[in-house]
Scaffold this motif. Structure first.
Motif, PDB file in Angstrom:
ATOM      1  N   GLN A  49      -3.814  -3.545  -5.980  1.00 47.53           N
ATOM      2  CA  GLN A  49      -4.624  -5.024  -6.095  1.00 47.53           C
ATOM      3  C   GLN A  49      -3.876  -6.082  -5.407  1.00 47.53           C
ATOM      4  O   GLN A  49      -4.384  -6.837  -4.910  1.00 47.53           O
ATOM      5  N   LYS A  50      -2.518  -6.188  -5.581  1.00 48.61           N
ATOM      6  CA  LYS A  50      -1.770  -7.178  -4.895  1.00 48.61           C
ATOM      7  C   LYS A  50      -1.959  -7.078  -3.330  1.00 48.61           C
ATOM      8  O   LYS A  50      -2.184  -8.068  -2.720  1.00 48.61           O
ATOM      9  N   ALA A  51      -1.856  -5.755  -2.832  1.00 50.32           N
ATOM     10  CA  ALA A  51      -1.985  -5.685  -1.319  1.00 50.32           C
ATOM     11  C   ALA A  51      -3.603  -5.995  -0.923  1.00 50.32           C
ATOM     12  O   ALA A  51      -3.828  -6.665  -0.045  1.00 50.32           O
ATOM     13  N   ALA A  52      -4.458  -5.760  -1.865  1.00 54.48           N
ATOM     14  CA  ALA A  52      -5.844  -6.295  -1.466  1.00 54.48           C
ATOM     15  C   ALA A  52      -6.055  -7.816  -1.591  1.00 54.48           C
ATOM     16  O   ALA A  52      -6.786  -8.306  -0.638  1.00 54.48           O
ATOM     17  N   GLY A  53      -5.110  -8.361  -2.424  1.00 51.81           N
ATOM     18  CA  GLY A  53      -5.357  -9.745  -2.670  1.00 51.81           C
ATOM     19  C   GLY A  53      -4.740 -10.386  -1.409  1.00 51.81           C
ATOM     20  O   GLY A  53      -5.171 -11.412  -0.833  1.00 51.81           O
ATOM     21  N   VAL A  54      -3.873  -9.715  -0.750  1.00 54.81           N
ATOM     22  CA  VAL A  54      -3.020 -10.266   0.449  1.00 54.81           C
ATOM     23  C   VAL A  54      -3.928 -10.144   1.573  1.00 54.81           C
ATOM     24  O   VAL A  54      -4.372 -11.212   2.351  1.00 54.81           O
ATOM     25  N   PHE A  55      -4.589  -8.894   1.868  1.00 53.61           N
ATOM     26  CA  PHE A  55      -5.656  -8.771   2.940  1.00 53.61           C
ATOM     27  C   PHE A  55      -6.732  -9.765   2.743  1.00 53.61           C
ATOM     28  O   PHE A  55      -7.504 -10.434   3.508  1.00 53.61           O
ATOM     29  N   GLU A  56      -7.212  -9.716   1.579  1.00 54.96           N
ATOM     30  CA  GLU A  56      -8.375 -10.845   1.152  1.00 54.96           C
ATOM     31  C   GLU A  56      -8.068 -12.467   1.657  1.00 54.96           C
ATOM     32  O   GLU A  56      -8.975 -13.141   2.037  1.00 54.96           O
TER      33      GLU A  56
ATOM     34  N   ALA B 189       0.751   1.578  -9.918  1.00 51.21           N
ATOM     35  CA  ALA B 189      -0.158   1.713  -8.548  1.00 51.21           C
ATOM     36  C   ALA B 189      -1.198   0.870  -8.186  1.00 51.21           C
ATOM     37  O   ALA B 189      -1.595   0.235  -7.506  1.00 51.21           O
ATOM     38  N   VAL B 190      -1.851   0.750  -9.381  1.00 51.20           N
ATOM     39  CA  VAL B 190      -2.980  -0.195  -9.640  1.00 51.20           C
ATOM     40  C   VAL B 190      -2.466  -1.399  -9.453  1.00 51.20           C
ATOM     41  O   VAL B 190      -3.033  -2.600  -8.429  1.00 51.20           O
TER      42      VAL B 190
ATOM     43  N   ALA C 178      -8.952  -5.102   2.822  1.00 49.56           N
ATOM     44  CA  ALA C 178      -8.965  -5.629   1.016  1.00 49.56           C
ATOM     45  C   ALA C 178      -9.975  -4.578   0.489  1.00 49.56           C
ATOM     46  O   ALA C 178      -9.492  -3.855  -0.679  1.00 49.56           O
ATOM     47  N   VAL C 179     -10.752  -4.299   0.662  1.00 50.02           N
ATOM     48  CA  VAL C 179     -11.836  -3.526   0.020  1.00 50.02           C
ATOM     49  C   VAL C 179     -11.408  -2.173   0.026  1.00 50.02           C
ATOM     50  O   VAL C 179     -11.666  -1.487  -1.247  1.00 50.02           O
ATOM     51  N   GLU C 180     -10.826  -1.501   1.083  1.00 50.84           N
ATOM     52  CA  GLU C 180     -10.371  -0.176   0.798  1.00 50.84           C
ATOM     53  C   GLU C 180      -9.391  -0.072  -0.450  1.00 50.84           C
ATOM     54  O   GLU C 180      -9.343   0.844  -1.108  1.00 50.84           O
ATOM     55  N   LEU C 181      -8.586  -1.232  -0.491  1.00 50.06           N
ATOM     56  CA  LEU C 181      -7.352  -0.994  -1.474  1.00 50.06           C
ATOM     57  C   LEU C 181      -7.963  -1.220  -2.758  1.00 50.06           C
ATOM     58  O   LEU C 181      -7.380  -0.926  -3.678  1.00 50.06           O
ATOM     59  N   LEU C 182      -8.896  -2.005  -2.734  1.00 51.46           N
ATOM     60  CA  LEU C 182      -9.657  -2.344  -4.100  1.00 51.46           C
ATOM     61  C   LEU C 182     -10.226  -0.957  -4.738  1.00 51.46           C
ATOM     62  O   LEU C 182     -10.292  -0.698  -5.932  1.00 51.46           O
ATOM     63  N   GLY C 183     -10.702  -0.302  -3.813  1.00 56.81           N
ATOM     64  CA  GLY C 183     -11.424   1.117  -4.040  1.00 56.81           C
ATOM     65  C   GLY C 183     -10.363   1.861  -4.632  1.00 56.81           C
ATOM     66  O   GLY C 183     -10.527   2.690  -5.556  1.00 56.81           O
ATOM     67  N   LYS C 184      -9.187   2.009  -4.168  1.00 58.20           N
ATOM     68  CA  LYS C 184      -8.107   2.637  -4.756  1.00 58.20           C
ATOM     69  C   LYS C 184      -7.714   2.214  -6.089  1.00 58.20           C
ATOM     70  O   LYS C 184      -7.656   3.133  -6.945  1.00 58.20           O
ATOM     71  N   ALA C 185      -7.610   0.871  -6.370  1.00 59.87           N
ATOM     72  CA  ALA C 185      -7.283   0.466  -7.515  1.00 59.87           C
ATOM     73  C   ALA C 185      -8.312   0.885  -8.537  1.00 59.87           C
ATOM     74  O   ALA C 185      -8.207   1.269  -9.739  1.00 59.87           O
TER      75      ALA C 185
ATOM     76  N   ASP D  30       0.809  -1.220  -0.029  1.00 64.15           N
ATOM     77  CA  ASP D  30       0.197   0.155   0.043  1.00 64.15           C
ATOM     78  C   ASP D  30       0.672   1.271  -0.013  1.00 64.15           C
ATOM     79  O   ASP D  30       0.670   2.035  -0.704  1.00 64.15           O
ATOM     80  N   ARG D  31       1.953   1.228   1.013  1.00 63.13           N
ATOM     81  CA  ARG D  31       2.718   2.236   1.003  1.00 63.13           C
ATOM     82  C   ARG D  31       3.678   2.577  -0.487  1.00 63.13           C
ATOM     83  O   ARG D  31       3.654   3.832  -0.965  1.00 63.13           O
ATOM     84  N   ALA D  32       4.165   1.607  -1.179  1.00 57.82           N
ATOM     85  CA  ALA D  32       4.544   1.656  -2.262  1.00 57.82           C
ATOM     86  C   ALA D  32       3.573   2.289  -3.375  1.00 57.82           C
ATOM     87  O   ALA D  32       4.031   2.846  -4.347  1.00 57.82           O
ATOM     88  N   GLY D  33       2.497   1.815  -3.463  1.00 61.25           N
ATOM     89  CA  GLY D  33       1.325   2.261  -4.528  1.00 61.25           C
ATOM     90  C   GLY D  33       1.018   3.725  -4.124  1.00 61.25           C
ATOM     91  O   GLY D  33       1.148   4.627  -5.125  1.00 61.25           O
ATOM     92  N   LYS D  34       1.351   4.092  -2.942  1.00 63.92           N
ATOM     93  CA  LYS D  34       1.049   5.643  -2.625  1.00 63.92           C
ATOM     94  C   LYS D  34       2.235   6.571  -3.406  1.00 63.92           C
ATOM     95  O   LYS D  34       2.213   7.559  -3.771  1.00 63.92           O
ATOM     96  N   LEU D  35       3.517   5.818  -2.966  1.00 63.27           N
ATOM     97  CA  LEU D  35       4.631   6.378  -3.558  1.00 63.27           C
ATOM     98  C   LEU D  35       4.522   6.291  -5.019  1.00 63.27           C
ATOM     99  O   LEU D  35       5.114   7.698  -5.823  1.00 63.27           O
ATOM    100  N   ILE D  36       4.231   5.394  -5.846  1.00 63.30           N
ATOM    101  CA  ILE D  36       4.428   5.554  -7.299  1.00 63.30           C
ATOM    102  C   ILE D  36       3.367   6.243  -7.999  1.00 63.30           C
ATOM    103  O   ILE D  36       3.373   6.509  -9.148  1.00 63.30           O
TER     104      ILE D  36
END
Length: 297
Positions: A132-139, A127-128, A147-154, A113-119
């Motif tokens: 999505q990878k972060a969401a998959g890990v949480f899921e 970033a997408v 997970a759903v919060e990160l999916l929303g970002k994607a 998630d932090r990496a996504g924000k950086l890039i």
């Protein structure tokens, strides 16, 4: 101050190198002590804003203290300080893989998630991927709220990238997760986002299906979101430009915190689609293509 910190860093490196040496009375290198000295050197270099040297020291720490995965992530952050974002993301992703192997998936997901924000300011596509990878890990860890919060970002970035087919899939997954955790008001919002995306894709049937499927959600039928989408779909279907305009310019869509509801963008797009539908009905030799583009059959 900087010069002093640099001198301290070199002193720690000298101590680390000494820890790694063997002799007649010292048969094995002291890797733990060496790693500790490299960590201290990295902090000194970092404080002196010598980020390249700090990165090297963090990598040395990781080499001699293999259990410390954060050192590799810190190396990535030193690349970030030098505005070398691709290299920074590579180190952070490597650290994430090690977090996963070490049995700490939550730490891996948060790092992604932090990496996504950086890039994100530089590379939306990457970033997408990271979100999505972060969401998959949480899921996988049954942490659906994270997970759903990160999916929303994607999904928001997919809309911004005009990758609407993928955005539609991502929004459906979001909606399913919100339904699973019984956050029905967010399901309503995701239905609205789905309708806008599908209409922009020129797929009225899919948009209408999203609304009809949502009737089963507690409280959806008759809600503000439901009435607005029914009105929008009716205006779209009847090629009523004024009705489409009123819905798209309503507070419900105007103030949604989502790229999907970028009113100027979607209002213009939907009005154009309505006009194209009207032209198509007058001139049967033309058809509406994907994304509302007018073309020959």
């Amino acid at each position: 101050m900087a010069a002093q910190k640099i001198n301290e860093a070199h002193e720690h490196i000298a101590k680390a190198e000494k820890c790694l040496k063997t002799s007649l009375t010292k048969w094995k290198p002291d890797f733990d002590s060496a790693a500790s000295e490299y960590a201290k050197a990295a902090v000194c270099f970092k404080n002196a804003k010598q980020y390249e040297q700090a990165k090297d020291a963090y990598l040395k720490e990781a080499e001699y203290h293999t259990e410390n995965k954060t050192a590799i992530e810190q190396a990535g952050m030193m690349m970030k300080e030098q505005k070398k974002m691709p290299e920074a993301i590579q180190y952070i992703e490597k650290a994430c893989m090690m977090y996963m192997e070490n049995g700490t998936p939550d730490t891996a997901a948060m790092a992604l998630d932090r990496a996504g924000k950086l890039i994100e300011p530089l590379n939306l596509e990457k970033a997408v991927d990271l979100y999505q990878k972060a969401a998959g890990v949480f899921e996988n860890e049954d942490r659906l709220r994270q997970a759903v919060e990160l999916l929303g970002k994607a999904s928001r970035l997919l809309v911004r990238l005009k990758r609407l087919d993928e955005a539609a899939v991502a929004l459906q997954k979001e909606k399913n997760m919100y339904k699973e955790i019984e956050n029905f008001p967010m399901c309503f919002k995701k239905t609205t986002a789905q309708v806008l995306v599908h209409l922009h894709r020129g797929d009225y049937v899919a948009a209408d299906k999203c609304v009809r499927e949502s009737y089963s959600l507690p409280g959806y039928s008759g809600s503000e979101d439901c009435v607005a989408m029914e009105t929008l779909l009716q205006g779209y279907d009847e090629q009523d430009e004024d009705q489409v305009y009123r819905v798209c310019n309503s507070p419900l869509l105007k103030y949604m915190d989502n790229d999907v509801s970028n009113t100027k963008y979607f209002l213009f797009s939907l009005i154009i689609l309505v006009k194209v539908l009207w032209i198509r009905d007058l001139q049967p030799s033309f058809k509406l293509g994907i994304g509302g583009q007018l073309g020959s059959p």
